[in-house]
Design a protein around this motif. Structure first.
Motif, short mmCIF file in Angstrom:
data_model
loop_
_atom_site.label_atom_id
_atom_site.label_comp_id
_atom_site.label_asym_id
_atom_site.label_seq_id
_atom_site.Cartn_x
_atom_site.Cartn_y
_atom_site.Cartn_z
N ASN A 13 27.79 11.64 1.77
CA ASN A 13 29.01 11.32 2.50
C ASN A 13 29.54 12.49 3.29
N GLY A 14 28.81 12.96 4.23
CA GLY A 14 29.35 13.99 5.10
C GLY A 14 28.46 15.20 5.14
N PHE A 15 28.18 15.66 6.31
CA PHE A 15 27.38 16.84 6.48
C PHE A 15 28.21 17.84 7.26
N SER B 59 15.58 13.25 2.27
CA SER B 59 16.62 12.40 1.68
C SER B 59 17.32 11.58 2.74
N ILE B 60 17.51 12.19 3.91
CA ILE B 60 18.21 11.46 4.97
C ILE B 60 17.36 10.29 5.44
N THR B 61 16.05 10.49 5.44
CA THR B 61 15.15 9.38 5.77
C THR B 61 15.38 8.21 4.82
N SER B 62 15.43 8.53 3.53
CA SER B 62 15.58 7.44 2.56
C SER B 62 16.96 6.79 2.65
N LEU B 63 17.98 7.61 2.86
CA LEU B 63 19.33 7.04 2.96
C LEU B 63 19.43 6.18 4.22
N GLY B 67 20.53 2.31 4.45
CA GLY B 67 21.81 2.07 5.14
C GLY B 67 22.97 2.76 4.45
N LEU B 68 22.70 3.90 3.83
CA LEU B 68 23.73 4.58 3.04
C LEU B 68 24.19 5.89 3.68
N LEU B 69 23.85 6.08 4.95
CA LEU B 69 24.27 7.33 5.59
C LEU B 69 25.77 7.30 5.88
#
Lengths: 309, 353, 305
Positions: A13-15, B59-63, B67-69
């Protein structure tokens, strides 16, 4: 920057940019950049600075003697009201004293009491907190017990009773307020000291044979300085408010000294037909307290943004 | 922006198919290109491992798939299909009907991934009931069945316990069981063992691999542990700085790594019997570069032994060696092969001394 | 749990004893109580007589123990001003203060909880900024001034509300609003911070990965964790409201304990003042104990360890 720790790069939740920045500017430079962008800090800081200047140079700035009564010039409206003149921009009170001059001299009272009460409380509270956090065990139990006992007492009532006994002089007010508001410093410094105590540089200092007092002063204290300053500014605001309450109820600064709280109280007799007598000094307290709060929040944001909220 | 992965074919029966996926995150300093031009797919019963250093976009790929980004991230893709349905055109509501139902995700830290104020049973049952699979009693029966499946004893009594009463390994087992409640076709496990005790790590990975076979699911395992990959992966995708720099079957990637980064990574694995005790573990010098702002050239060039001038300009071409076999480098396959042989020969000489 | 309870009780008892000593000694610091009681023109002999009559010639700790002993039997002494029993003075005025503090606590929570949750969910939007500004205003406004402004505006200019007394519910509106601004900012900030922490936590991500609807994620998974600290603060704040209600009570002429305390302080009516101070401290101690228990009930991590 070292290879990213998985936990930070995985936060869903936020970068933040910092996580990916390669070259980090120096902490001081970061603070300066943040300060320039911090709206609250700029506004709060300006208001506080102006108030300080007014207080310091009150005799030069104030158009009249704040104590000089002139019953022929009673209850003149401010310049925007009916019959108001630029001679008394904010009007005069029930004794014909110039409200603006009293307001300017009143800043001295608020700032003096607020500053010294918060500073003394900071010294007392931080020492207590650091001792508890550093030594732990029984010492800490005693500190916690002191804090709990302090928290149980209703602060303003106790302040009122003590001041009623010892009289509403400025040194008494400072002492009483300091005695009542040390707890927040103690709570915060205690918990931060507990975290610091287990770090390697403390162990190193101990191994080097430094005394506990020296470790607390030269290793622990510098790590707490920012937090103490932030609390001090917020506590200064509280102290100014409480001084106003005490003076409002006639138990703080005694007439004819121009304390803002006292001025609201004196204006109460005329509030229904001369409302400016309570609105103006009350507004002064309100604005100064907000400004100090904004400044404190700003200092916290630029020194330790992770401590926001 | 290159989209040379858009045309790589994938079979329609893929559970998940991704082509040309970008994830951009807007941060105060600009746009962070967290994932660029990603392409991968998994079929039923298949295990895909995504490997790479921390912060490379795994991890960003998986999120992104789940649809959890966070809201400041945007996902674009030529193809992003799950069971043949386009995920990008779905509403959050439609996505949430798939999440925990057709696809499940297991996170890194089991100590914090379960809600501390509700019982295990409560948290397992709600996922079942939410997706309309049955009533609370059926959910309870299924939960007990799955807790036993993941090797938890006294399953029924565990249902009444709170997360803090279980060890980390047990909590991760609970997490796995919970995500299996609705018989998903895809499980994404994002470094599921990183936070665990070394002795427990192998157990959990074996459990995942076993369950994957038993339930015939597709599994995407994200890890930085190549040893694990070698044991359980069918196919491998290596990520670096947001790019999938090399893809292929497990055998291909391990036996003949083509990208200098992959070659470096595989050289870092200590091999029992071959790597001498006390020998220094290999590592690739340097750090992952910043990904904020527009980039040009190869992201790995600052750490690459073979870097040359043309690495710094333009887009790096994808060298296709087969349908899903390829790597992203200016060095052609023959030269890459030769480089690999040369460095292995050098390492053998060094080891022989 | 039993050990937790015992430990809490011990601390509370110790604190209670300390507070009672402080409360008791607070008003003996003033110097010669007997001289004051005897009046300005009293001779040494008369003062000595008064001291004897009130037991003021005995050592301090004997006086304290005597006071505690009597207090435990419900005898808090008599007012020096009206000569009524202090206990009776307090108990007749307590209900209205409790009523006022309760209303204020409820109002503060009603405003702060939704606002804090909303601010956290819409972090860095205008809603968030508005909520934080309200908190800053609430914290910085001198409550006596705020009360006067409301009297001026709603009482005198608009003539909507009665400005003093407690005869009808309408009399309670302005005092309740004033008093609630004491506690509201803290509740709001705490809810917001708690909510922000929780929304970023892994288990919320898990809840979303389970495909739960946003409503369930928020109400079931986030809120319960976020309000844990607010619950403890609420109990504490109630004690704080009791202690601070004298400002509101005196301005709106609410004849409660706070007003009594202020009057007694001004009249130097020590037995009444010390009893009220100690009483409010005790309420605070009991409430913190209670909040620990409620928290333990809500948070299994405390309950089961």
């Amino acid at each position: 920057m070292a290879p990213q720790d998985q936990a930070t790069s995985q936060t869903a939740n936020g970068f933040t940019a910092e996580e990916f920045e390669v070259e980090a500017p120096s902490p001081r430079e970061v603070m300066r950049r943040r300060a320039k962008r911090h709206f609250g800090l700029i506004i709060g800081g300006s208001v506080v600075s102006i108030t300080v200047v007014c207080a310091v140079f009150a005799p030069l700035i104030a158009p009249f003697d704040p104590y000089e009564q002139d019953l022929t010039r009673r209850l003149i409206n401010p310049v925007w009201g009916e019959g108001g003149t630029w001679t008394h921009p904010l009007g005069t009170d029930g004794f014909g004293r110039d409200l603006l001059s009293r307001l300017i001299f009143g800043a001295q009272i608020s700032l003096t009491i607020g500053f010294f009460a918060a500073s003394i409380a900071a010294v007392v509270g931080s020492i207590i907190g650091m001792i508890g956090g550093y030594f732990g065990g029984r010492v800490d139990a005693v500190v916690m017990y002191l804090i709990n006992s302090k928290l149980a007492l209703p602060p303003i009532l106790v302040a009122l009773s003590v001041v009623s006994v010892f009289g509403g002089t400025i040194p008494v007010l400072i002492a009483v307020l300091a005695a009542l508001f040390w707890d927040r410093y103690a709570v915060v410094t205690r918990s931060v000291t507990q975290q610091i105590r287990n770090q390697d540089f403390i162990a190193a200092a101990q191994a080097a044979g430094c005394s506990n007092a020296r470790i607390i002063l030269s290793e622990v204290l510098p790590n707490l300085a920012n937090q103490i300053i932030v609390i001090a500014s917020l506590e200064m605001a509280v102290a100014i408010l409480v001084e106003a309450v005490l003076s409002f109820f006639g138990l703080g600064v005694q007439p004819p000294t121009p304390s803002w709280g006292l001025m609201v109280s004196e204006g109460r007799d005329f509030m229904f037909f001369k409302p400016y007598l309570i609105t103006i000094p009350g507004l002064a307290i309100f604005v100064l307290v907000i400004a100090i709060n904004m400044m404190g929040d700003g200092v916290r944001d630029i020194t330790a943004p992770e401590g926001r909220n | 922006m290159v989209t040379d992965t858009a045309d790589i074919p994938y079979s329609e029966d893929s559970i998940l198919a991704v082509r040309g996926m970008n994830v951009d995150i807007s941060v105060p300093a600009g746009t962070l290109h967290a994932v660029t031009n990603s392409a991968f797919h998994v079929k039923q019963g298949e295990t895909l491992c995504i490997v790479g250093e921390s912060g490379c976009g795994k991890s960003i790929t998986s999120l992104a798939v789940m649809g959890l980004l966070p809201a400041n991230a945007t996902v674009t893709a030529d193809v992003l299909k799950f069971e043949g349905r386009d995920l990008l055109s779905m509403s959050q509501k439609q996505l949430s009907e798939l999440r925990g139902n057709r696809m499940g995700m297991i996170f890194q830290d089991p100590m914090t991934s379960l809600n501390p104020v509700y019982t295990i049973g409560n948290q397992m049952q709600e996922i079942y009931v939410r997706h309309g699979k049955g009533n609370a009693q059926q959910a309870k029966d299924r939960a007990i069945y799955l807790l036993e499946k993941v090797g938890i004893t006294a399953a029924e009594s565990r249902l009444g316990q709170y997360p803090h009463q279980l060890s980390g390994g047990l909590r991760q087992r609970v997490m796995i069981a919970m995500m299996l409640m609705n018989d998903p076709v895809l499980i994404i496990a994002d470094e599921p063992t990183t936070a665990l005790d070394v002795t427990i790590q192998a157990q959990i990975l074996h459990l995942l691999a076993d369950l994957q076979k038993e339930f015939n699911m597709a599994l995407i395992l994200i890890t930085h542990d190549l040893g694990v990959v070698a044991r359980i992966a069918d196919r491998v995708a290596v990520m670096y700085a947001g790019y999938m720099v090399e893809t292929g079957s497990s055998d291909e990637v391990f036996n003949a790594p083509m990208h200098p980064y992959t070659q470096g990574l595989i050289d870092c694995i200590p091999i029992p019997g071959k790597t001498e005790r006390g020998a220094q573990l290999g590592s690739i010098p340097g750090i992952v570069p910043a990904l904020v702002g527009d980039q040009e050239g190869c992201m790995f060039r600052s750490r690459c032994d073979y870097a040359m001038e043309k690495c710094a300009v333009g887009d790096v071409p994808r060298q296709a060696l087969g349908e899903m076999r390829g790597y992203r480098c200016v060095i052609g396959p023959e030269q890459a092969e030769a480089n690999l042989q040369a460095s292995r020969a050098k390492a053998a000489v060094a080891a022989g001394e | 749990m039993a050990q937790f309870l015992l430990q809490r009780l011990t601390i509370s008892l110790l604190v209670a004893i300390t507070v009672s000593i402080i409360g008791f000694s607070l008003l003996r610091l003033s110097g010669d109580l007997a001289a004051e009681l005897a009046g300005e023109d009293a001779t040494q002999e008369e003062i000595a007589q008064v001291a004897k009559a009130y037991g003021l010639d005995r050592p301090f700790h004997i006086q304290y123990l005597d006071w505690v002993g009597k207090a435990l039997q419900g005898d808090l002494g008599r007012s020096l001003f009206t000569n009524e029993p202090v206990l009776e003075l307090i108990t007749t005025r307590l209900p209205v203060t409790v009523q006022l503090a309760t209303y204020s606590l409820i109002l503060a929570l009603l405003v702060a909880l939704p606002l804090g949750v909303l601010a956290a969910m819409k972090q860095n939007t205008w809603i968030d900024r508005l909520a934080l500004s309200i908190a800053v205003f609430g914290q910085a406004i001198p409550s006596f001034w705020f009360a006067l402004l409301m009297i001026l505006f709603f009482g005198v200019i608009l003539r909507w509300l009665p400005i003093s007394g407690t005869d009808t519910w309408r009399h309670f509106i302005m005092p309740t609003i004033t008093l609630s601004t004491f506690a509201m900012p803290q509740f709001m900030r705490l809810t917001r911070t708690g909510m922000l922490d929780v929304l970023e936590s892994d288990f919320i991500r898990t809840a979303r990965a389970k495909g739960l609807s946003p409503v369930i994620v928020l109400w079931k998974h986030a809120l319960r964790n976020a309000v844990l600290p607010v619950v403890s603060l609420a109990a504490v704040a109630f004690g704080f409201l009791l202690g601070g209600s004298f400002i509101v009570e005196s301005i709106f002429a609410v004849n409660g304990v706070g007003f009594l305390a202020l009057e007694s302080i001004i009249r130097q009516d020590f037995p009444v003042v010390q009893s009220i101070v100690v009483f409010i401290s005790f309420v605070y101690i009991v409430l913190t104990l209670l909040s620990d228990l409620i928290n333990a009930q809500l948070d299994p991590r405390i309950r089961l360890t």
